[in-house]
Enzyme design. Structure first.
Site, PDB file in Angstrom:
ATOM      1  N   GLN A  98      27.897  18.334  17.626  1.00 28.91           N
ATOM      2  CA  GLN A  98      27.378  18.989  16.428  1.00 28.91           C
ATOM      3  C   GLN A  98      26.181  19.879  16.731  1.00 28.91           C
ATOM      4  O   GLN A  98      25.566  19.782  17.795  1.00 28.91           O
ATOM      5  CB  GLN A  98      26.979  17.931  15.395  1.00 28.91           C
ATOM      6  CG  GLN A  98      25.944  16.940  15.892  1.00 28.91           C
ATOM      7  CD  GLN A  98      25.750  15.782  14.924  1.00 28.91           C
ATOM      8  OE1 GLN A  98      24.694  15.659  14.308  1.00 28.91           O
ATOM      9  NE2 GLN A  98      26.760  14.915  14.792  1.00 28.91           N
ATOM     10  N   HIS A 100      22.848  21.999  14.260  1.00 27.19           N
ATOM     11  CA  HIS A 100      22.199  22.062  12.957  1.00 27.19           C
ATOM     12  C   HIS A 100      21.656  23.467  12.706  1.00 27.19           C
ATOM     13  O   HIS A 100      21.258  24.161  13.647  1.00 27.19           O
ATOM     14  CB  HIS A 100      21.064  21.046  12.878  1.00 27.19           C
ATOM     15  CG  HIS A 100      21.497  19.657  13.225  1.00 27.19           C
ATOM     16  ND1 HIS A 100      22.430  18.974  12.481  1.00 27.19           N
ATOM     17  CD2 HIS A 100      21.137  18.824  14.235  1.00 27.19           C
ATOM     18  CE1 HIS A 100      22.629  17.780  13.016  1.00 27.19           C
ATOM     19  NE2 HIS A 100      21.860  17.668  14.084  1.00 27.19           N
ATOM     20  N   GLU A 135      15.612  17.965  15.351  1.00 28.77           N
ATOM     21  CA  GLU A 135      15.440  16.545  15.637  1.00 28.77           C
ATOM     22  C   GLU A 135      14.932  16.339  17.054  1.00 28.77           C
ATOM     23  O   GLU A 135      15.074  17.216  17.932  1.00 28.77           O
ATOM     24  CB  GLU A 135      16.739  15.773  15.410  1.00 28.77           C
ATOM     25  CG  GLU A 135      17.934  16.274  16.192  1.00 28.77           C
ATOM     26  CD  GLU A 135      19.246  15.663  15.699  1.00 28.77           C
ATOM     27  OE1 GLU A 135      19.460  15.612  14.464  1.00 28.77           O
ATOM     28  OE2 GLU A 135      20.053  15.252  16.536  1.00 28.77           O
ATOM     29  N   HIS A 264      25.013  19.456  20.657  1.00 28.41           N
ATOM     30  CA  HIS A 264      24.686  18.210  21.335  1.00 28.41           C
ATOM     31  C   HIS A 264      25.627  17.080  20.921  1.00 28.41           C
ATOM     32  O   HIS A 264      26.351  17.175  19.923  1.00 28.41           O
ATOM     33  CB  HIS A 264      23.240  17.799  21.050  1.00 28.41           C
ATOM     34  CG  HIS A 264      22.940  17.574  19.601  1.00 28.41           C
ATOM     35  ND1 HIS A 264      22.668  18.609  18.729  1.00 28.41           N
ATOM     36  CD2 HIS A 264      22.871  16.427  18.849  1.00 28.41           C
ATOM     37  CE1 HIS A 264      22.433  18.127  17.519  1.00 28.41           C
ATOM     38  NE2 HIS A 264      22.556  16.799  17.562  1.00 28.41           N
ATOM     39  N   ARG A 283      29.873  20.464  12.641  1.00 24.11           N
ATOM     40  CA  ARG A 283      30.547  19.723  13.703  1.00 24.11           C
ATOM     41  C   ARG A 283      31.473  20.626  14.501  1.00 24.11           C
ATOM     42  O   ARG A 283      32.131  21.497  13.948  1.00 24.11           O
ATOM     43  CB  ARG A 283      31.312  18.541  13.119  1.00 24.11           C
ATOM     44  CG  ARG A 283      30.381  17.490  12.489  1.00 24.11           C
ATOM     45  CD  ARG A 283      31.152  16.335  11.866  1.00 24.11           C
ATOM     46  NE  ARG A 283      30.213  15.329  11.341  1.00 24.11           N
ATOM     47  CZ  ARG A 283      29.680  15.358  10.136  1.00 24.11           C
ATOM     48  NH1 ARG A 283      29.998  16.357   9.309  1.00 24.11           N
ATOM     49  NH2 ARG A 283      28.832  14.435   9.746  1.00 24.11           N
TER      50      ARG A 283
END
Length: 409
Positions: A98, A100, A135, A264, A283
């Protein structure tokens, strides 16, 4: 300053032992437990536990008093929301591959889907909220991941090492243009292959990986990873895409930061993760969930700048993991068995403290104090006074601290 009771997320890829053992519950758990959430995420907020044992949703506490709980600056910047979510990850099986979106991509995508009338909980919704989702993951045990695109010259060497008749033309595509544009071209080609072509190519690649492992080739770890993913997802183009990513093994205390666009996949291990309080995920594959290839290609960053690992400094009691994310910052405190020195923690907006080893006493300047054991956490509102961290007993102690990002100041 209040203790937190946190939600456990029972995803299928989780462990039946890691989180229960961390919290002192019976092992094994009846079902896999993948994530322990600490924060005010609307889907599963933590609960603050008062001195009288009464529990209140942290989400409701923040919504009722955003200025007192978040501080004026944080409340204004994030529209009254706690901007970060802290997690324990217990990864026993690979997650989906996935990426982001950036803040701009998320806002635009959210507006498009709202205008199109797609329900926010619909399976084909890409942007359930208008915010970014950077993240950072910090290993508690040896932690395995794929993250970021490997240098294309090195990837050409890998593809040559496992070359098959069906793979050769794709190797040539990247070797003719070993840069981010070449990676984009190869990645796009692979994830849009007709299923019939994929069904012919993947077995060839997997057989070549088996041979490479038997011969103890240079890319043994990479090939073992492809075999693991291929066994679980034998008809998925994400297995090919995994050939393009950096294969990382983090030791305890090491961390990687995953900004917008970073493709990642977490493979296995236990870690602390901090991320923006968002659900936006694009995804690539290795999942039965929705995959939107055109939108994914708009989001993925194909720059191949390496994947820097943040290393802890030996002997340092406190460490900060630096990122450019305004939503969060993660710090780690460690004390050896002989080190009982207290550490002062100044107010920094809203904070969550998580103990992952030993016991620590959190003592406020007003005389209030709470003791945290392994697996326990607490909430510090922006209006709470400064606190002092005091290791308890004779064991080594480890504690993580989550705050809004200092770059947001």
């Amino acid at each position: 300053m209040e203790l937190l009771r946190n939600a456990v997320r029972p995803y299928a890829w989780g462990s039946r032992t890691i989180i229960p053992e961390l919290q002192g519950r019976p092992v094994p758990a009846p079902h896999p437990e993948a994530e322990l959430w600490m924060g005010a995420h609307p889907g599963d907020p933590s609960h603050v536990v008062g001195p009288d044992g009464v529990e209140r949703s942290l989400l409701e506490v923040v919504e009722a008093d955003p200025l007192g709980q978040l501080g004026e600056k944080c409340a204004r910047r994030w529209d009254g929301r706690l901007p970060f979510l802290l997690k324990i990850l217990a990864v026993e099986e690979p997650l989906s591959m996935q990426a982001h979106p950036s803040a701009e991509q998320a806002a635009a995508g959210y507006a498009r889907e709202e205008a199109a009338g797609i329900a926010r909980d619909a399976a084909n919704r890409n942007y359930p909220d208008p915010t970014a989702k950077p993240e950072l993951v910090c290993a508690l045990t040896e932690f395995h991941a794929l993250a970021g695109f490997r240098d294309p010259h090195r990837t050409v060497e890998l593809l040559n090492a496992i070359e098959t008749p069906g793979l050769a033309k794709y190797t040539q595509l990247l070797s003719a243009q070993p840069d981010s544009d070449g990676l984009r071209a190869l990645f796009t080609t692979w994830i849009t292959l007709p299923q019939a072509t994929l069904d012919e190519l993947l077995p060839e690649v997997l057989d070549a990986c088996v041979l490479h492992v038997k011969e103890r080739g240079e890319f043994d770890l990479e090939c073992r990873t492809i075999l693991e993913l291929g066994e679980a997802h034998p008809q998925d183009a994400g297995v090919l895409a995994a050939l393009l990513l950096n294969r990382l093994v983090l030791r305890a205390g090491e961390a990687i930061y995953l900004p917008a666009g970073n493709l990642h996949l977490y493979l296995r291990g236990t870690a602390v993760e901090i991320l923006a309080n968002s659900d936006n995920i694009l995804r690539c594959g290795l999942t039965p969930k929705h995959v939107d290839v055109p939108e994914l290609l708009r989001v993925v960053d194909f720059r191949c700048e390496g994947m820097p690992v943040q290393l802890p400094e030996p002997g340092q009691r406190a460490a900060v993991y630096h990122t450019d994310a305004p939503e969060f910052e993660l710090s780690r405190f460690e004390w050896t068995e002989r080190d009982r020195q207290s550490v002062a923690v100044e107010p920094a907006g809203p904070q969550i403290l998580l103990c992952t080893q030993g016991r620590v006493r959190v003592r406020a300047l007003d005389g209030t104090e709470l003791e945290l054991g392994r697996g326990q956490s607490l909430w510090l509102a922006a209006s709470d006074p400064a606190v002092e961290l005091v290791p308890v007993g004779g064991d080594a102690v480890q504690l993580f601290r989550a705050t809004p990002g200092t770059c947001a100041d």
